[in-house]
Design a protein around this motif. Sequence first.
Motif, short mmCIF file in Angstrom:
data_model
loop_
_atom_site.label_atom_id
_atom_site.label_comp_id
_atom_site.label_asym_id
_atom_site.label_seq_id
_atom_site.Cartn_x
_atom_site.Cartn_y
_atom_site.Cartn_z
N ASN A 155 0.83 -1.20 0.00
CA ASN A 155 0.00 0.00 0.00
C ASN A 155 0.87 1.25 0.00
OD1 ASN A 155 -2.39 -1.58 2.08
ND2 ASN A 155 -2.75 -0.85 0.01
N LEU A 156 1.90 1.22 0.85
CA LEU A 156 2.72 2.43 1.04
C LEU A 156 3.39 2.89 -0.25
CD1 LEU A 156 4.21 2.05 4.62
CD2 LEU A 156 2.94 4.01 3.70
N LYS A 157 3.62 1.95 -1.16
CA LYS A 157 4.19 2.33 -2.46
C LYS A 157 3.32 3.41 -3.12
CE LYS A 157 5.27 0.49 -7.07
NZ LYS A 157 4.28 1.27 -7.79
N GLN A 158 2.02 3.38 -2.83
CA GLN A 158 1.11 4.34 -3.47
C GLN A 158 1.27 5.76 -2.93
OE1 GLN A 158 -2.34 1.78 -2.54
NE2 GLN A 158 -2.79 1.87 -4.72
N ALA A 159 2.05 5.92 -1.84
CA ALA A 159 2.29 7.26 -1.30
C ALA A 159 3.67 7.79 -1.70
CB ALA A 159 2.17 7.22 0.23
N LEU A 160 4.38 7.02 -2.49
CA LEU A 160 5.72 7.40 -2.96
C LEU A 160 5.56 8.23 -4.23
CD1 LEU A 160 8.43 6.59 -1.68
CD2 LEU A 160 8.56 4.71 -3.32
N LEU A 161 5.60 9.56 -4.08
CA LEU A 161 5.24 10.44 -5.19
C LEU A 161 6.34 11.46 -5.46
CD1 LEU A 161 1.52 11.19 -4.17
CD2 LEU A 161 2.39 9.33 -5.59
N PRO A 162 6.32 12.11 -6.61
CA PRO A 162 7.30 13.15 -6.89
C PRO A 162 7.19 14.26 -5.85
CG PRO A 162 6.10 12.58 -8.89
CD PRO A 162 5.42 11.87 -7.77
N GLU A 163 8.33 14.91 -5.54
CA GLU A 163 8.37 15.92 -4.48
C GLU A 163 7.34 17.03 -4.67
OE1 GLU A 163 12.53 16.65 -4.95
OE2 GLU A 163 13.02 15.69 -3.03
N SER A 164 7.15 17.49 -5.90
CA SER A 164 6.26 18.64 -6.13
C SER A 164 4.80 18.25 -6.33
CB SER A 164 6.75 19.44 -7.34
OG SER A 164 6.64 18.65 -8.52
N ALA A 165 4.47 16.96 -6.09
CA ALA A 165 3.11 16.50 -6.38
C ALA A 165 2.07 17.21 -5.52
CB ALA A 165 3.02 14.99 -6.17
N ASP A 166 1.02 17.66 -6.18
CA ASP A 166 -0.14 18.25 -5.50
C ASP A 166 -1.25 17.20 -5.55
OD1 ASP A 166 -2.07 19.94 -4.53
OD2 ASP A 166 -2.39 20.95 -6.47
N ILE A 167 -1.69 16.73 -4.37
CA ILE A 167 -2.60 15.58 -4.30
C ILE A 167 -3.97 15.89 -4.91
CG2 ILE A 167 -3.79 14.00 -2.72
CD1 ILE A 167 -0.79 13.58 -2.87
N VAL A 168 -4.49 14.95 -5.71
CA VAL A 168 -5.89 15.00 -6.16
C VAL A 168 -6.62 13.90 -5.40
CG1 VAL A 168 -7.46 14.78 -8.11
CG2 VAL A 168 -5.18 15.77 -8.46
N ASP A 169 -7.60 14.29 -4.60
CA ASP A 169 -8.23 13.34 -3.70
C ASP A 169 -8.95 12.22 -4.45
OD1 ASP A 169 -9.02 12.33 -1.18
OD2 ASP A 169 -11.01 13.22 -1.47
N ASN A 170 -8.82 11.00 -3.91
CA ASN A 170 -9.57 9.85 -4.39
C ASN A 170 -10.58 9.49 -3.31
OD1 ASN A 170 -10.54 7.28 -4.98
ND2 ASN A 170 -8.59 6.55 -5.80
N PRO A 171 -11.85 9.84 -3.49
CA PRO A 171 -12.82 9.66 -2.39
C PRO A 171 -13.11 8.20 -2.06
CG PRO A 171 -13.71 11.07 -4.15
CD PRO A 171 -12.47 10.44 -4.68
N ILE A 172 -12.76 7.26 -2.93
CA ILE A 172 -13.14 5.89 -2.62
C ILE A 172 -12.02 4.86 -2.69
CG2 ILE A 172 -15.60 6.10 -3.19
CD1 ILE A 172 -15.05 5.02 -5.90
N GLY A 173 -10.90 5.16 -3.32
CA GLY A 173 -9.86 4.16 -3.45
C GLY A 173 -8.62 4.50 -2.66
N SER A 174 -7.68 3.56 -2.61
CA SER A 174 -6.47 3.78 -1.82
C SER A 174 -5.45 4.66 -2.54
CB SER A 174 -5.84 2.42 -1.48
OG SER A 174 -5.51 1.72 -2.66
N ALA A 175 -5.45 4.66 -3.88
CA ALA A 175 -4.44 5.41 -4.63
C ALA A 175 -4.92 6.82 -4.93
CB ALA A 175 -4.12 4.70 -5.94
N VAL A 176 -4.24 7.83 -4.40
CA VAL A 176 -4.60 9.21 -4.75
C VAL A 176 -4.06 9.52 -6.15
CG1 VAL A 176 -4.65 10.08 -2.40
CG2 VAL A 176 -2.50 10.12 -3.68
N GLY A 177 -4.63 10.53 -6.79
CA GLY A 177 -4.03 11.07 -7.99
C GLY A 177 -3.15 12.24 -7.60
#
Lengths: 428, 428
Positions: free
Chosen positions: A118-140
Motif C-alpha cells: 500500500n505504502l508504495k502508493q504514497a511514494l510520489l514526486p516531491e512537487s506533487a499536488d494531491i488530487v483526492d480519491n474519495p473511494i480508493g487507496s491510490a490518490v491522484g
Amino acid sequence: MSQHKKVALLLTGNELMSGDTVDSNSSRIAIALGERQIAISKKITVGDDQELLRESLRALCQDAGVVIINGGLGPTEDDLTADVVADVLGERLTDHPKAIKHLEEWCEKRGLELNASNLKQALLPESADIVDNPIGSAVGFAVEIGESLVITTPGVPVELTAMLPEIGQRVAQRVGSGTTYIRRLQTFGIGESTIQELVNERNQDWPEGVVLGFRSGLPQLELKLQVDDEALLEKRDQAEQLLLELIGDHVIGEDSDQLAMALQRVLVEKRMTLTTAESCTGGLIASLITKEAGSSQVFGAGFVTYANTAKQQVLHVSEDTINSHGAVSEGVVRAMLLGALTKANADIGIAVSGVAGPGGGSEDKPVGTVWLAWGTKDNNDAIRLQIPGSRERFQILVAAIGLDLMRRQLLELPPIPHYIKRFVYRSA
Amino acid sequence: MSQHKKVALLLTGNELMSGDTVDSNSSRIAIALGERQIAISKKITVGDDQELLRESLRALCQDAGVVIINGGLGPTEDDLTADVVADVLGERLTDHPKAIKHLEEWCEKRGLELNASNLKQALLPESADIVDNPIGSAVGFAVEIGESLVITTPGVPVELTAMLPEIGQRVAQRVGSGTTYIRRLQTFGIGESTIQELVNERNQDWPEGVVLGFRSGLPQLELKLQVDDEALLEKRDQAEQLLLELIGDHVIGEDSDQLAMALQRVLVEKRMTLTTAESCTGGLIASLITKEAGSSQVFGAGFVTYANTAKQQVLHVSEDTINSHGAVSEGVVRAMLLGALTKANADIGIAVSGVAGPGGGSEDKPVGTVWLAWGTKDNNDAIRLQIPGSRERFQILVAAIGLDLMRRQLLELPPIPHYIKRFVYRSA
C-alpha cells in the motif's frame, strides 16, 4: 487552437495493449470534460513500459497544455506512473505526507493494516499536488512539467469516476471552459437515417445552434440535442418540440430510460397491471420489466411456457389450437394472452411464440418467425413478424417490440408503428 | 525490440474523442495479432482532423515497421484516411480500378445503384494495394511509407473482424510471427486473487512456460492458459489438470460457455428437465436458460411470481406460510420450489425470493437478503444469503448462484460452495 488550450490523454496498461481490456476510461474522461466544452485532442496508449511512457509523456507535454495520465497508480511493480513522472520532472520520489494520511484513513475505515505494498502508493514526486480519491487507496496527483499541467488518475473505473469533478475543475481552470447543455431522448423503432431525413425535410424549422447527435444501441437509439450557450436553451426546446412532432410516438423517455420504464410509468398513472406469456423470449420480457425498481407496482406474475404441454397446463391453451395451427400461430398467442390475463388477474398483457433459432425453422415458419398478441381481455390484437439475425438479436427485438406494443395501446398511439413495416411477414 | 518489428495503431474518429463511442476495435486487432505472437507497442487516437492525422501518421512511421490505421474509410466528408495517406506519401488520389470493381459487385448484390458518395471510397493513393473487405463497401489498402508498411482498415466492427485474417497475414509477413496456443476456462464463484494464491502454493508443480491470465466479468471469471510453442501443449494440459485439481468444482466450461449452458449439458446427459420459480430475479433465470440454443430439451415452463397473490394462485404457496414468515423466507421458497416442480412436471428446480432493492428492506431483511431453494422433490435444500451491491448486481448474482446450485447438485459437487461463505447471512 493554441497549444496551451489543448488537452491530451496518456493511457497506460498492458491489458489495454493485449486487447484483454477495452478502454472505457477515456470515454468517461471525455464526457466529463465535454460537459465543460473542453475537447481532448489526442490520446496515446502504451503498455507498462518505462521508456515508452517517458517518451510519450514528453511528447504530449510539447503538444498540450494539459496531459491527463490514466492508470499505473496501483501498488504492484508494473504500476509505473509516479516513477515516470518523477523521472521526466527530474525529481526524486518521496513519501508524501498527505498521501500517507489518505492511506492510513482508508485502511482504518476498512479495519486493514497499512502494508508495504500500500505504502508504495504514497511514494510520489516531491512537487506533487494531491488530487483526492474519495473511494480508493491510490490518490491522484498534479505536477507542472514545462508549461503543461500533468494530472495522474487511477485506472479503476469507479475511482476515476469519483475523481472526475475535481479533475474537470482543475482542467477548466487551466484551459478555460464553457458549459454544454445536453438533452438526451431515448427512442425505439426508428433508425438514425430516417430521423435525419425527416429533420432535413424540415431544415428551415430547425433552430440554429442546436446540434443533433445519435448514439445507437440495441434495441434503443439515443438522440442528443446539444447547445453550447445558456441563451440557446429555448432553441433546444424548439428542436425537441420539432422532434416530438416528427417522431413523437417513437420517443419513449429521456436520459437513460428503458422501454420497460416507459411502460411502468404509464401503467402506474393508469393504475393498471400487466402480465407476460412467453415462449420464444423465455422470460426476457418479464426480466426487463422487473429489472426496473418499482416494478412490483405494476407486475404480479409472468409465465414462461416454452413447451407445448406447458402452454396447455399452465395457460390452458387447448390441444386442438396447438395441433391445428402449430405452437407458432395466431390462435396460440391469443389463447396464451387470455390465459395469462386470467391467471395473473392482470389488466394488460403480451404473449409471444416464435422460432428463435438456430434450429426449429420450417418452410412455412422459418427461423425469425414470431406471433405476438397484446392488449386487454376486451381489446387485443395479434401480428406475425419476421425478425432477421441471431437468436440473441431475435429475443432482444421481440421483447422490445412486445413492451412497445403495450405502451402504444395504453397511450393510444398508432397501433401498427412505423418499424413494424420492416418486419412484416409476406407470404410468397 | 527493433523499430522494424514494432506494430502501432492509429485510430481516428470524432466519436472516439467525444466519448460517444468506446473503442473496441483496437482490442479486436490486438487479440487477432496476439494469436500470432505479435504485440502492439503504441496506439494514437485522434479526431477527424487532417493535420493531426498527418502528423500522427508521420510520427508512427518513424517509430514502427507496421502502422495499422482504423477508421475514416467511409463515404462522408469527415472520412479522411485516404486523403491523409496520399498526402504523407506525396501521391495523388485516383479512381482505383480494383476498388471500383469491388463497389460495383457490392452494389449489384444488394440491388443498389452505385452513387457518387460510394465512389469516393474508391478514390485511393496511386500505389495502394487493396485489402479485401468481404462484407462492406469500403476496401482497405496497404502502402509503403518510408520503411513502414501502412494498412488502412474500416471502423465498422463486423467489417474489421472479417478483414483481420488477411491483415494478420500481412503484418506477420512483415514482422515475423509465432503462434500462441490459448486455452480458455470459464469459472464461477471464485476470485482472481484466491486462484492466484492456490496456484502460488503449488508453485513447484506449475509447468514452466505456461502463462496464467484472467479476464473478470460479472458473474463469471475467465482463465487463460497460454503457451507460445506447440512443444509446450503438454505442459499446458498439465497446468489445466492442476487447476482442475485445485478449483475443479468452479470450472463450468471452456471458451465462452455460460453457467446456463453448463447446466443444460448435464441435464441433457441425465435426460432431466428443470423449472424456475422466481420472485426477486423476475424471470432472469428463465431468460438465461432460454438464451442458450437447445434449451427446449431441458426446459418446459418457468414461473415469475412477483406478488404474494401470484405465489399463492400460481404456485399454491399457502397464505399461512406467507403470513407467518413473510415472502422472503425459507418456507416460501421451499413451497415455491415444490409448486413449480409439480406444475411444470420437472425433475429439478430453483426458487428464489429476496429484496432486490433499492426499496423494500427492513431491519430483519435488509436489501440484498435472498432465500434460495433448489433440488428435486425428494432431495432439496434452502439457504439464506446476503448479496451486497446494486439491484442489477443482486439479480445477476442471485440468478448465477441459482443456476450453479442446480449444477452442483446434479454433478454431486460440494453443495455449499466456497463462494457462499462471502454471502452467508449472519444474524446479529
